[in-house]
Design an enzyme around this catalytic site. Structure first.
Site, PDB file in Angstrom:
ATOM      1  N   ALA A 267     -43.377  17.425-113.727  1.00 27.19           N
ATOM      2  CA  ALA A 267     -42.541  18.166-114.495  1.00 27.19           C
ATOM      3  C   ALA A 267     -41.172  17.261-114.816  1.00 27.19           C
ATOM      4  CB  ALA A 267     -42.049  19.277-113.605  1.00 27.19           C
ATOM      5  N   ASP A 268     -40.555  17.816-116.006  1.00 34.46           N
ATOM      6  CA  ASP A 268     -39.506  17.126-116.606  1.00 34.46           C
ATOM      7  C   ASP A 268     -38.799  18.110-117.413  1.00 34.46           C
ATOM      8  OD1 ASP A 268     -38.196  14.042-116.608  1.00 34.46           O
ATOM      9  OD2 ASP A 268     -38.044  14.884-118.750  1.00 34.46           O
ATOM     10  N   THR A 269     -37.337  17.994-117.336  1.00 34.19           N
ATOM     11  CA  THR A 269     -36.594  19.041-118.206  1.00 34.19           C
ATOM     12  C   THR A 269     -35.279  18.161-118.825  1.00 34.19           C
ATOM     13  OG1 THR A 269     -36.601  20.645-116.190  1.00 34.19           O
ATOM     14  CG2 THR A 269     -34.930  20.907-117.876  1.00 34.19           C
TER      15      THR A 269
END
Length: 199
Positions: A70-72
């Site tokens: 995941a990456d934000t």
């Protein structure tokens, strides 16, 4: 498939907590991948690509299991804001976000080790931030809270006082769109059990 290995390719304590809230057992293996990107890249494509790089790197080191990456990122007026490099960068980001709406995108990627399925997805949430005084920004930055967070703030902490309105998934802003993740896990054969404890 309760005995199937699930791996979270992130060292974020917030993502770990959110995934644990689904009642899942999983391991954490932090991926050390290049997160650089070219200027002008599409934010939605970028955040999915970064999540995929993390998941793929960990999956390549395993013989079996499903890896979640995941990456934000935060996007304001078309400008991508990642994690601040120092306190001045954090102040610059917060000054840019102050008094405006912005988008928070979290890309997620699932990669089955051993050459199995690969899935990418993205979730977007619109966030409105109050007008912040330079003094308030300075105090918040001095607390150290912004330094490991995209856009230099964490909605679940002291900066919750800055956010009067969001449109979309709150947990996406924290760092993991839990409902979307749960849907994908079910498709991969996992049994998702919602935690009985309230948050």
């Amino acid at each position: 498939m309760q005995d199937k290995l699930l791996v979270l390719a992130s060292g974020s304590p917030r993502r770990k907590e959110l995934l644990a809230g689904l009642g899942m057992s999983f391991e954490v293996i932090v991926s050390d991948v290049d997160e650089s990107f070219e200027p002008g890249v599409d934010p939605v494509e970028l955040v999915q690509e970064l999540a995929y790089r993390k998941a793929k790197a960990v999956a390549n080191s395993l013989s079996h299991g499903l890896v979640l990456g995941a990456d934000t990122i935060v996007v304001s007026d078309g400008v991508i804001l990642g994690k601040p490099v120092d306190e001045e960068d954090a102040k610059r980001m917060l000054s840019k976000l102050s008094g405006h709406a912005h988008m928070v995108y979290t890309g997620i990627a699932f990669v089955e080790a051993g050459g199995g399925q690969e899935v990418r997805d993205v979730c977007g949430t619109r966030v409105v931030m109050k007008e912040l005084s330079p003094e308030l920004i300075a105090r918040y930055v001095a607390s150290g809270h912004p330094m490991d967070k995209a856009g230099a703030y964490g909605i679940q902490g002291a900066a919750s006082a800055f956010i009067p309105e969001i449109q979309g998934d709150y947990f996406n802003v924290v760092g993991l769109p839990v409902s979307r993740v749960a849907d994908h896990l079910v498709r991969f054969g996992f049994e998702v059990l919602a935690s009985p404890e309230g948050r």
